[in-house]
Write an enzyme that holds these catalytic residues in place. Structure first.
Site, PDB file in Angstrom:
ATOM      1  CG  ASP A   1      20.499  29.641  75.930  1.00  0.00           C
ATOM      2  OD1 ASP A   1      20.632  30.844  76.214  1.00  0.00           O
ATOM      3  OD2 ASP A   1      20.402  29.215  74.763  1.00  0.00           O
TER       4      ASP A   1
ATOM      5  CG  ASP B   1      14.432  35.331  69.379  1.00  0.00           C
ATOM      6  OD1 ASP B   1      15.475  35.879  69.815  1.00  0.00           O
ATOM      7  OD2 ASP B   1      13.804  34.470  70.023  1.00  0.00           O
TER       8      ASP B   1
END
Lengths: 267, 210
Positions: free
Chosen positions: A11, A130
């Site tokens: 990330d 997600d």
């Protein structure tokens, strides 16, 4: 033979690698180019960079990081976060990314999946989903219009009212080459992948599936490959903090009958 | 100098950067220029057969490739860049390939997910060696992304040789060559050390030719 890929996910926020727990607590963990090189040498089969804040505040993704990584790392590189147009995708691919991952923008405008797919080929379009379990007593898919998992966007903050399995099927029809499925319930918990979610996904879509969210041990990765039938296993924290090495993961998978690419030093 | 043909499609940066990494004097070629000064050509490719072959013809690269072959300049086609060297493809039946290799491109068969998007192990054809495989051990793993694969017609094309295959559903052709024309279905530019070694062998071959 069919083999399973091991993918560390980095990330990235403003050019630095961070990893949030449930996307909230952000901790600095280094330079993306160096980390990608280390993972390549350690036997990673692929690298994913996710620009975690891009989608929320509209910041453009990190072309420079991709450029520099592509000069040093010669395994597939997927970049996601803030890809909102064919032009965004083109910039990343020209900089050296092999695939772009789209999430929020694909939900807002599903044609984006077809557009990028038509322009550059389905192989470079990863649709990231997600998914969060719905707060309902029924976990039965599509029973009386109730779905078991809902798609969230904007880094997991915004509910969409769209069922995750339905969206996966649609994305596949639109021309996605691969799905990156993250369980929001499990992400950052170290309790393991949401195996039921993976099973539903692999039963309903024919394209490769990357499992994500919740890995805390080697057993979780084995479970993802065998029970979840994932084609690729993504993890972040356990790799970043050296809890498990990629070599250990591959050894364990092999011992459990899952085919993996051997470490390069084995040749 | 090694020319990397840039016909506006796909991820050319990777092949270019990998050639530079292994010490190749690589240059992107965006228009059909003269071959003067070039000792080797690389045709990368991702996407669909039809759109690639059309783009190649539009830029005039078909003629450039033919002239490189006539001059016996080492030539490497990668993925779709290899497939377009055949005569035709099930992917776009109306599109005409460059026909440098006899045979066609057919959809991968068997009970497997498509595309094959993974690392796979190469099996070398018995007794067959290639300049591109120097220093690469037996059964190396390389990265594939494709749904269609070459079915070479070696009865009609006696110089065309299958060098390596992999198992995916059934046997899939992974590497072919004919004189100084090389084709790889996998992506050497994305296959880690093994891929870089293969590209470095290609660079050496080109330099020896200069």
């Amino acid at each position: 033979m069919q083999s399973v890929r091991i993918i560390p996910c980095l990330d990235v926020d403003q050019g630095r690698v961070v990893k949030g727990v449930n996307f909230i607590n952000i901790r600095d963990a280094g330079d993306p180019v160096e980390l990608a090189k280390i993972y390549d040498q350690a036997g990673a089969d692929e690298i994913v960079f996710l620009d975690i804040t891009a989608s929320s505040d509209g910041r453009s993704t990190m072309i420079d990081v991709v450029e520099n990584t592509a000069k040093e790392v010669f395994i597939p590189l997927t970049v996601g976060g803030g890809v909102r147009s064919v032009e965004d995708a083109r910039k990343l691919l020209r900089a050296g990314a092999d695939k772009v991952s789209i999430n929020t923008a694909a939900i807002e405008r599903p044609e984006l999946v077809s557009e990028i797919s038509a322009e550059f080929g389905a192989q470079c379009v990863v649709v990231a989903i997600d998914a969060r379990r719905c707060d309902t007593s029924s976990n039965v898919l599509n029973k009386e219009g109730v779905y078991a998992w809902e798609v969230f966007t904007h880094g997991g903050r915004e509910p969409t009212g769209i069922g995750a399995i339905d969206w996966a099927k649609r994305a596949s029809e639109l021309g996605a080459g691969e799905l990156l499925v993250t369980s929001m319930d499990r992400d950052g918990t170290a309790q393991g992948y949401d195996i039921e979610l993976l099973q539903e996904m692999s039963q309903n879509v024919a394209i490769p599936l990357i499992a994500s969210g919740g890995v805390g041990s080697i057993d979780h990765l084995i479970e993802g490959a065998i029970s979840g039938k994932a084609d690729a296993l993504l993890a972040a924290t356990i790799f970043h903090f050296g809890i498990i090495s990629i070599a250990e993961v591959k050894k364990a998978l092999k011992e459990n009958g899952v085919s993996v690419r051997p470490l390069q030093d084995d040749h | 100098m090694i020319g990397v043909l840039d016909y506006g499609i796909g991820n050319l940066a990777s092949a270019y950067k990998a050639l530079v990494k292994v010490g190749g004097d690589a240059k992107l070629i965006a228009s059909s220029e003269s071959l003067d000064g070039f000792d080797g050509l690389v045709l990368p490719g991702v996407g669909a057969f039809g759109s690639c072959v059309n783009a190649i013809r539009e830029v005039g690269f078909d003629k450039l490739i033919m002239s490189a072959v006539e001059k016996e300049i080492p030539f490497l086609g990668i993925c779709i860049g290899m497939q377009v060297l055949f005569e035709n493809s099930q992917e776009d039946p109306l599109a005409e390939g460059l026909g440098l290799f006899k045979g066609s491109i057919e959809k991968i068969t068997g009970d497997v997910k498509l595309p094959q998007m993974q690392w796979n192990e190469l099996d070398f054809e018995k007794g067959r060696t290639s300049e591109l495989l120097k220093g690469i051990g037996a059964q190396p793993w390389v990265y594939f992304v494709h749904s269609y694969a070459a079915v070479p017609d070696t009865n009609r094309d006696l110089d065309l040789k299958v060098v390596a295959t992999c198992q995916y559903g059934n046997e899939v052709v992974a590497m072919v060559e004919k004189n100084q024309i090389y084709g790889v279905q996998f992506h050497p530019e994305k296959s880690g050390k093994v891929g870089l070694k293969l590209l470095s062998n290609f660079v050496e071959l080109c330099e020896a030719n200069s």
